[in-house]
Design an enzyme around this catalytic site. Structure first.
Site, PDB file in Angstrom:
ATOM      1  N   GLY A 197       0.803  -1.212   0.000  1.00  0.00           N
ATOM      2  CA  GLY A 197       0.000   0.000   0.000  1.00  0.00           C
ATOM      3  C   GLY A 197       0.836   1.262   0.000  1.00  0.00           C
ATOM      4  O   GLY A 197       0.587   2.195  -0.765  1.00  0.00           O
ATOM      5  N   GLU A 206      11.314   2.931   5.321  1.00  0.00           N
ATOM      6  CA  GLU A 206      11.017   1.531   5.672  1.00  0.00           C
ATOM      7  C   GLU A 206      12.151   1.024   6.549  1.00  0.00           C
ATOM      8  O   GLU A 206      13.313   1.094   6.164  1.00  0.00           O
ATOM      9  CB  GLU A 206      10.877   0.676   4.421  1.00  0.00           C
ATOM     10  CG  GLU A 206      10.851  -0.821   4.666  1.00  0.00           C
ATOM     11  CD  GLU A 206       9.751  -1.254   5.636  1.00  0.00           C
ATOM     12  OE1 GLU A 206      10.073  -1.967   6.610  1.00  0.00           O
ATOM     13  OE2 GLU A 206       8.579  -0.870   5.416  1.00  0.00           O
ATOM     14  N   CYS A 238       3.192  -8.752   2.898  1.00  0.00           N
ATOM     15  CA  CYS A 238       2.763  -9.587   1.775  1.00  0.00           C
ATOM     16  C   CYS A 238       3.944 -10.211   1.045  1.00  0.00           C
ATOM     17  O   CYS A 238       3.981 -11.422   0.829  1.00  0.00           O
ATOM     18  CB  CYS A 238       1.927  -8.764   0.796  1.00  0.00           C
ATOM     19  SG  CYS A 238       1.360  -9.714  -0.624  1.00  0.00           S
ATOM     20  N   LYS A 260       4.089 -17.570   1.540  1.00  0.00           N
ATOM     21  CA  LYS A 260       3.080 -18.558   1.936  1.00  0.00           C
ATOM     22  C   LYS A 260       2.524 -19.287   0.722  1.00  0.00           C
ATOM     23  O   LYS A 260       2.412 -20.519   0.724  1.00  0.00           O
ATOM     24  CB  LYS A 260       1.941 -17.864   2.684  1.00  0.00           C
ATOM     25  CG  LYS A 260       0.777 -18.772   3.023  1.00  0.00           C
ATOM     26  CD  LYS A 260      -0.436 -17.961   3.437  1.00  0.00           C
ATOM     27  CE  LYS A 260      -1.048 -17.213   2.255  1.00  0.00           C
ATOM     28  NZ  LYS A 260      -2.208 -16.388   2.644  1.00  0.00           N
ATOM     29  N   TYR A 280      -7.487 -17.974   9.353  1.00  0.00           N
ATOM     30  CA  TYR A 280      -6.970 -18.411   8.060  1.00  0.00           C
ATOM     31  C   TYR A 280      -5.466 -18.677   8.098  1.00  0.00           C
ATOM     32  O   TYR A 280      -4.980 -19.599   7.437  1.00  0.00           O
ATOM     33  CB  TYR A 280      -7.352 -17.430   6.957  1.00  0.00           C
ATOM     34  CG  TYR A 280      -6.637 -16.102   6.977  1.00  0.00           C
ATOM     35  CD1 TYR A 280      -5.458 -15.920   6.262  1.00  0.00           C
ATOM     36  CD2 TYR A 280      -7.134 -15.024   7.700  1.00  0.00           C
ATOM     37  CE1 TYR A 280      -4.798 -14.708   6.271  1.00  0.00           C
ATOM     38  CE2 TYR A 280      -6.488 -13.804   7.710  1.00  0.00           C
ATOM     39  CZ  TYR A 280      -5.318 -13.645   7.005  1.00  0.00           C
ATOM     40  OH  TYR A 280      -4.663 -12.452   7.030  1.00  0.00           O
ATOM     41  N   GLY A 330      -3.737 -14.025  16.411  1.00  0.00           N
ATOM     42  CA  GLY A 330      -4.129 -12.637  16.220  1.00  0.00           C
ATOM     43  C   GLY A 330      -2.982 -11.763  15.767  1.00  0.00           C
ATOM     44  O   GLY A 330      -1.811 -12.149  15.836  1.00  0.00           O
ATOM     45  N   ALA A 364      -9.603 -15.140  -0.847  1.00  0.00           N
ATOM     46  CA  ALA A 364      -9.287 -16.568  -0.904  1.00  0.00           C
ATOM     47  C   ALA A 364      -8.546 -16.965   0.361  1.00  0.00           C
ATOM     48  O   ALA A 364      -7.731 -16.200   0.895  1.00  0.00           O
ATOM     49  CB  ALA A 364      -8.432 -16.886  -2.127  1.00  0.00           C
ATOM     50  N   HIS A 368     -18.158 -27.060 -19.803  1.00  0.00           N
ATOM     51  CA  HIS A 368     -18.138 -28.462 -19.402  1.00  0.00           C
ATOM     52  C   HIS A 368     -16.960 -29.194 -20.042  1.00  0.00           C
ATOM     53  O   HIS A 368     -16.631 -28.929 -21.198  1.00  0.00           O
ATOM     54  CB  HIS A 368     -19.446 -29.125 -19.837  1.00  0.00           C
ATOM     55  CG  HIS A 368     -19.546 -30.564 -19.458  1.00  0.00           C
ATOM     56  ND1 HIS A 368     -19.814 -30.978 -18.168  1.00  0.00           N
ATOM     57  CD2 HIS A 368     -19.398 -31.697 -20.196  1.00  0.00           C
ATOM     58  CE1 HIS A 368     -19.841 -32.302 -18.142  1.00  0.00           C
ATOM     59  NE2 HIS A 368     -19.587 -32.768 -19.352  1.00  0.00           N
TER      60      HIS A 368
END
Length: 477
Positions: free
Chosen positions: A15, A34, A42, A50, A177, A287, A366, A460
Site C-alpha cells: 500500500g 522503511e 505480503c 506462503k 486463516y 491474532g 481466498a 463443461h
C-alpha cells in the site's frame, strides 16, 4: 511554510509503495521510510512466501495422483534447505523490484524507522528530522503472542520461512486463516501437524457450511484438528517428557504423547482437554496487532483505537488533517489488494483533487487452506439476519479426484435474496477456488441475479459449471 516533501510515507509495503509511486507521478515530491525490507508483510513474510509454500506442499499428493493416472513415478523427499534458499532468492528479487519502482518514480528512500514528531514532521531513528505537507502511515501489522507462561518458546508465521530445519512435529494454535493455511502447508510437507482451536469451528466469520467441509478435508488429509481446545501449560520438555514421548501415543487413562524429532529437544504442552504432548515446534496464530507502538501518533494528535489501530474516516484521513493511514494499520480489511486500493484512493483525494472514499463492500478473498476456499459477500448465517434468502448448494467429488480415488469433495454455494434475486454471497471450496472467486466476484459486485447466473452457459466439464447449473434451492431461510 516550505516543506521538505509534499508527501512522506511511513512503511514500504504494497500500500505504501503504491501510494508513493502514484503520488510522485502527479509531480509531488515524495519520500518513503522503511525500517526492515521493502515489500512489507505480503512480499516478505506473508502472501508471497506462503503461496509458494502452498505450491510446494501440494506435490506430496500429486505423486499419488500421477500413479493413479498411469505415470510411473517414484516419490522423493522434500528438501527444505533447498526450497528455503530458492524462496529467499525470490523474495530478494521481489524486494529489488520494489526498490527499482520507487527509484524510477523519483521517490526518495530512507532505510530507517520513522515516527511522528508533530503533524508535519517525521523523525528518523538516526536523529534526522524531515518535514512534509502530508504524512501517510502504512506500517501494517504483526502477529502477537498470547500472554501465557512459556509462550516465548513458540514461533509465529513470521518465523516459519526462516527455520533452519523442518520440524517433524508441530502444534499450531489458532483457527483463523493463517493457522489453518499453515496446518495444510506443513502437513503437505511431511510434518505431523496438530491444531488446537478454542472455538467450535475453524475460520470464524466465514460461511458455516464451507467451514465444516474445510475442517473435514483437513482431517482427512492428516491434520490432527482439536476444536474447543486450548493450551493450559507449555514448557521446555524434560528428559522424562522426551522418554515418555518415545512411547506409543495413548488416549484415555494416560495422556497422549507424540514423539518429537530432530535435535532431541522439544516443547511439552498440556491442553485443556487433558492431552499432554511433546512437539518440535509450537506456532501461535492467535491474532495480529497494528504496528503503531512508539510512533508518536497520540502525541501528534492522531487517534489510536483500543487495539492499537489508527482511526481514520472514509478517505483514510485521521483527526489530524495532514496525517492519513492505509492498510492493516487501520484494521479495516486486512488484505493486500485493499491496502493498494486505499493508497490509490488517497492519491486521488489528496493529489488529484478528486475526493474518493474507499469501497470496502463485496471484497472477494481466498483462503489457501487445503482444500482451498474462495468467498465473496454474505455467508448464509449473516444473510439470514438481513432478509429472507434461498440457498443453492452442491457438494460432490470432482472428476480429477474421483478418478484418482481420493475422497476430496468440493462445494459450490450461492446465497440469493428472495426479494431482489441478487446473489448476496458466493462460496467455493475446491482446488483453485481463489481463481474462480476472482471471476465470480465481478458478477456479484455488479449485482448479478440468480437468473443472470442461470442464463450463462456452463463450461463443461469443469467444477465451476455448478455455479450456473444449480436450478433449485436446497433450503430457504
Amino acid at each position: 511554510m516550505a516543506f521538505d516533501y509534499d508527501l512522506f510515507v511511513i512503511g514500504g509495503g504494497s500500500g505504501g509503495v503504491r501510494a508513493a509511486r502514484v503520488a510522485a507521478a502527479t509531480g509531488a515530491k515524495v519520500a518513503l521510510a522503511e525500517e526492515y525490507r521493502m515489500g512489507g508483510t505480503c512480499v516478505i513474510r506473508g502472501c508471497v512466501p506462503k503461496k509458494l509454500m502452498v505450491f510446494a506442499s501440494g506435490y506430496s499428493e500429486m505423486f499419488d495422483d500421477a500413479r493413479a493416472y498411469g505415470w510411473d513415478v517414484t516419490e522423493g523427499s522434500f528438501d527444505w534447505p533447498k526450497f528455503r534458499g530458492h524462496l529467499h532468492k525470490e523474495l530478494d528479487r521481489l524486494e529489488g523490484i520494489y526498490r527499482k519502482l520507487l527509484d524510477g518514480s523519483g521517490v526518495a528512500i530512507f532505510d530507517a524507522r520513522a515516527a511522528l514528531k508533530d503533524p508535519h514532521t517525521v523523525v528518523l531513528n538516526d536523529g534526522r528530522e524531515v518535514s512534509a505537507k502530508h504524512i501517510l502511515v502504512a506500517t501494517g501489522g504483526r502477529p502477537v503472542m498470547p500472554d501465557i507462561s512459556g509462550a516465548e518458546l513458540g514461533i509465529t508465521s513470521n518465523d516459519i520461512f526462516n527455520l533452519d530445519d523442518m520440524p517433524r512435529s508441530i502444534l499450531i494454535i489458532g483457527g483463523g486463516y493463517i493457522a489453518s493455511e499453515f496446518a495444510g502447508i506443513l502437513n503437505g510437507l511431511g510434518v505431523k501437524v496438530t491444531q488446537f482451536y478454542r472455538g467450535a469451528q475453524i475460520l470464524r466469520g466465514f460461511d458455516g457450511e464451507a467451514r465444516g467441509l474445510i475442517a473435514e478435508g483437513m482431517r482427512e488429509k492428516g491434520v490432527d484438528l482439536h476444536l474447543g481446545t486450548n493450551i493450559v501449560e507449555m514448557r521446555a520438555a524434560t528428559d522424562a517428557d522426551m522418554s515418555d514421548a518415545m512411547g506409543t501415543p495413548m488416549e484415555g487413562g494416560k495422556p497422549a504423547t507424540v514423539a518429537s524429532g530432530g535435535s532431541g529437544s522439544g516443547i511439552w504442552v498440556k491442553a485443556s482437554n487433558g492431552i499432554e504432548r511433546v512437539f518440535d515446534q509450537v506456532m501461535f496464530a492467535t491474532g495480529r496487532a497494528a504496528n503503531t507502538d512508539g510512533m508518536g501518533l497520540e502525541q501528534a494528535g492522531v487517534e489510536v483505537g483500543r487495539r492499537g489501530e489508527i482511526v481514520v474516516d472514509e478517505y483514510s484521513q485521521t483527526k489530524v488533517p495532514s496525517v492519513y493511514a492505509i492498510g492493516d494499520v487501520t484494521n479495516r480489511v486486512q488484505l493486500t489488494p485493499v491496502a493498494i486500493r486505499e493508497g490509490m484512493a488517497f492519491v486521488e483525494t489528496v493529489f488529484k483533487g478528486n475526493p474518493t472514499p474507499v469501497d470496502h463492500d463485496l471484497i472477494p478473498s481466498a483462503v489457501f487452506t487445503q482444500p482451498e476456499f474462495g468467498t465473496i459477500g454474505l455467508s448464509e448465517e449473516d444473510a439470514r439476519e438481513v432478509e429472507p434468502v434461498e440457498i443453492y448448494c452442491s457438494s460432490f467429488k470432482p472428476m480429477n479426484h474421483a478418478f484418482a480415488g481420493r475422497s476430496d469433495r468440493v462445494m459450490m454455494k450461492l446465497v440469493v435474496s428472495k426479494a431482489t434475486r441478487k446473489v448476496l454471497g458466493c462460496h467455493i471450496v475446491a482446488d483453485h477456488a481463489g481463481e474462480m472467486i476472482q471471476l465470480a466476484g465481478i458478477a456479484v459486485k455488479m449485482g448479478a441475479t440468480k437468473e443472470d447466473f442461470d442464463r450463462t452457459v456452463a463450461v463443461h466439464p469443469t467444477v465451476a459449471e455448478e455455479l450456473v447449473t444449480m436450478k433449485e434451492p436446497v433450503r430457504t431461510a
